[in-house]
Design an enzyme around this catalytic site. Structure first.
Site, PDB file in Angstrom:
ATOM      1  N   ASP A  15       0.806  -1.223  -0.184  1.00 47.24           N
ATOM      2  CA  ASP A  15       0.050   0.012   0.189  1.00 47.24           C
ATOM      3  C   ASP A  15       0.955   1.309   0.083  1.00 47.24           C
ATOM      4  O   ASP A  15       0.727   2.198   0.894  1.00 47.24           O
ATOM      5  CB  ASP A  15      -0.879  -0.062   1.033  1.00 47.24           C
ATOM      6  N   ASP A  20       6.891   1.451   1.900  1.00 44.68           N
ATOM      7  CA  ASP A  20       6.582   0.210   0.962  1.00 44.68           C
ATOM      8  C   ASP A  20       7.468   0.595  -0.482  1.00 44.68           C
ATOM      9  O   ASP A  20       7.722  -0.464  -0.962  1.00 44.68           O
ATOM     10  CB  ASP A  20       5.027   0.346   0.514  1.00 44.68           C
ATOM     11  N   ASN A  45      -2.562   2.782   3.482  1.00 46.99           N
ATOM     12  CA  ASN A  45      -1.887   4.203   3.672  1.00 46.99           C
ATOM     13  C   ASN A  45      -2.623   5.396   3.152  1.00 46.99           C
ATOM     14  O   ASN A  45      -2.732   6.380   3.682  1.00 46.99           O
ATOM     15  CB  ASN A  45      -0.276   4.287   3.470  1.00 46.99           C
ATOM     16  N   THR A 131       2.918  -6.049   2.844  1.00 44.87           N
ATOM     17  CA  THR A 131       3.368  -5.039   3.645  1.00 44.87           C
ATOM     18  C   THR A 131       2.369  -3.894   3.879  1.00 44.87           C
ATOM     19  O   THR A 131       2.580  -2.538   4.285  1.00 44.87           O
ATOM     20  CB  THR A 131       4.567  -4.352   2.914  1.00 44.87           C
ATOM     21  N   PHE A 173      -0.621  -0.125  12.405  1.00 44.48           N
ATOM     22  CA  PHE A 173      -1.409   0.296  11.490  1.00 44.48           C
ATOM     23  C   PHE A 173      -1.831  -0.918  10.724  1.00 44.48           C
ATOM     24  O   PHE A 173      -3.187  -0.978  10.419  1.00 44.48           O
ATOM     25  CB  PHE A 173      -0.712   1.403  10.655  1.00 44.48           C
ATOM     26  N   ASN A 174      -0.954  -1.769  10.008  1.00 43.69           N
ATOM     27  CA  ASN A 174      -1.529  -2.760   9.088  1.00 43.69           C
ATOM     28  C   ASN A 174      -2.325  -3.819   9.876  1.00 43.69           C
ATOM     29  O   ASN A 174      -3.570  -4.280   9.083  1.00 43.69           O
ATOM     30  CB  ASN A 174       0.011  -3.673   8.557  1.00 43.69           C
ATOM     31  N   HIS A 247       9.958   0.283   7.967  1.00 42.76           N
ATOM     32  CA  HIS A 247       9.123  -0.885   8.521  1.00 42.76           C
ATOM     33  C   HIS A 247       9.272  -1.971   7.409  1.00 42.76           C
ATOM     34  O   HIS A 247       9.545  -3.037   7.570  1.00 42.76           O
ATOM     35  CB  HIS A 247       7.846  -0.496   8.638  1.00 42.76           C
ATOM     36  N   ASP A 248       8.638  -1.691   6.095  1.00 40.30           N
ATOM     37  CA  ASP A 248       8.149  -2.616   5.267  1.00 40.30           C
ATOM     38  C   ASP A 248       9.603  -3.247   4.492  1.00 40.30           C
ATOM     39  O   ASP A 248       9.624  -4.448   4.141  1.00 40.30           O
ATOM     40  CB  ASP A 248       7.435  -1.871   3.948  1.00 40.30           C
TER      41      ASP A 248
HETATM   42  C1  BDR Z   1       3.069   0.115   8.642  1.00 41.81           C
HETATM   43  O1  BDR Z   1       2.056   1.103   8.324  1.00 41.81           O
HETATM   44  C2  BDR Z   1       2.391   1.562   7.239  1.00 41.81           C
HETATM   45  O2  BDR Z   1       2.033   3.073   7.671  1.00 41.81           O
HETATM   46  C3  BDR Z   1       3.670   1.563   6.736  1.00 41.81           C
HETATM   47  O3  BDR Z   1       3.782   1.552   5.345  1.00 41.81           O
HETATM   48  C4  BDR Z   1       3.997   0.231   7.326  1.00 41.81           C
HETATM   49  O4  BDR Z   1       3.577  -0.823   6.480  1.00 41.81           O
HETATM   50  C5  BDR Z   1       3.864   0.429   9.507  1.00 41.81           C
HETATM   51  O5  BDR Z   1       3.085   0.343  10.797  1.00 41.81           O
HETATM   52 CA    CA Z   2       2.896  -0.449   3.863  1.00 37.37          CA
END
Ligand code: BDR
Ligand code: CA
Length: 319
Positions: A15, A20, A45, A131, A173-174, A247-248
């Site tokens: 996303d 990402d 996102n 991701t 978040f994810n 993160h990703d």
């Molecule tokens: C995740 O949430 C999104 O904002 C980032 O792309 C990542 O996948 C981190 O919490």
């Molecule tokens: Ca992401």
């Protein structure tokens, strides 16, 4: 066989999102290790029309017009979409130079592509790399559970144990965005590696990787610097760190160099009922439930090794 020494067939589900986007550039720079069958996109996102556009833009920057990009679900399985423009900007990849990409969007729905590819996988199953919110992957499993043997492993970014949450005090978040999808994926019975906030918060973008990227002549490096400078702003204020956690890219870095990571086999469950703790990942790190492990929970990464890998791979681009 070492995971790093095999050419793996993968589908990336994302996303974009600046992190990402960097994950895609890292993967697209590693064709000897990763055979990317397709990039599927999901709402997360930012809405789906932007995430699919952003994924196509990364393929264009990378000169990888050969990788097909698909649009998938435009909202979570059962809930209204929650987005994260406050982190990523209104485009999802603020900081990049944005235009309509030459790389086309495929006609097929991402979920159909995932189902058809996994059903046809035969004795060469495919690694899934999600991701973003897990909506597309869960929808594919729900649509046709016969795809499961076609999944070699799922290597996903999501969840948190020691780091709490980045969207609520309890949730990452994810997983927060689509907890019902996460529950389906966690329960699917296929090998699962999870890169949670616990590892991504160890790979913070400091001036060193940014300086290394600024010294590179390529367009990809310049676009990456633009995105990371934007991405750093919000998180450095939020966390009081020099920059933002990447993160990703932890997912692809794990596939390319698993020796950089430490993980533990754990049972991981997700909260879908409570409003207060929606999307919380309950990680049985000390084996107190007696439930058999369903995931390799990554909890440590070598940041120097991670950034050395990232810089080496992004240095491969000459365009
Ligand atoms: C995740 O949430 C999104 O904002 C980032 O792309 C990542 O996948 C981190 O919490
Ligand atoms: Ca992401």
């Amino acid at each position: 066989m070492s995971e790093a020494n095999t050419t793996r067939r993968i589908i990336i589900d994302c996303d974009p999102g600046q992190d990402d986007a960097v994950m895609l550039l890292l993967a697209l720079a590693s064709p000897e290790a990763l055979d990317i069958l397709g990039i599927t996109t999901v709402a997360g996102n930012v809405p789906l029309d932007l995430t699919q556009r952003n994924a196509r833009l990364m393929c264009e920057f990378a000169g990888r017009h050969d990788v097909p990009v698909f649009a998938g679900c435009d909202r979570p399985l059962q809930r209204a979409l929650v987005t994260a423009e406050s982190v990523h900007g209104t485009t999802g990849i603020d900081g990049a130079s944005i235009h309509r990409p030459a790389v086309p969007l495929q006609d097929r729905h991402a979920v159909d592509f995932i189902v058809e590819t996994l059903l046809a996988a035969g004795d060469d199953p495919v690694t899934l790399v999600p991701t973003g919110p897990l909506t597309n992957i869960a929808a594919a499993i729900e649509a046709d559970p016969r795809i499961l043997p076609g999944i070699r492993r799922i290597v996903m970014m999501g969840g948190a144990m020691r780091e709490g949450g980045n969207t609520t005090p309890s949730a990452e978040f994810n997983i927060y965005v689509d907890p019902e999808a996460a529950e389906i994926v966690l329960g699917c019975g296929r090998p699962l590696t999870i890169a949670p906030l616990d590892v991504s918060h160890q790979v913070v973008v400091t001036h060193e990787p940014l300086d290394a990227l600024r010294a590179m002549p390529s367009r990809v490096a310049a676009e990456t610097v633009g995105m990371l400078e934007f991405f750093n702003r919000y998180d450095s204020e939020k966390y009081g760190t020099e920059g933002a956690p990447l993160h990703d890219p932890c997912t692809i870095a794990y596939l390319l160099a698993p020796e950089l990571f430490e993980g533990k086999l754990c049972h991981v469950a997700v909260e879908t009922g409570s409003a207060l703790t929606r999307g919380h990942t309950a990680v049985d790190f000390w084996g107190v439930t007696g439930h058999p492990p369903n995931a390799l929970w990554l909890h440590r990464v070598d940041p120097a090794g991670f950034f050395a890998l990232l810089i080496e791979r992004l240095g491969r681009y000459d365009g």
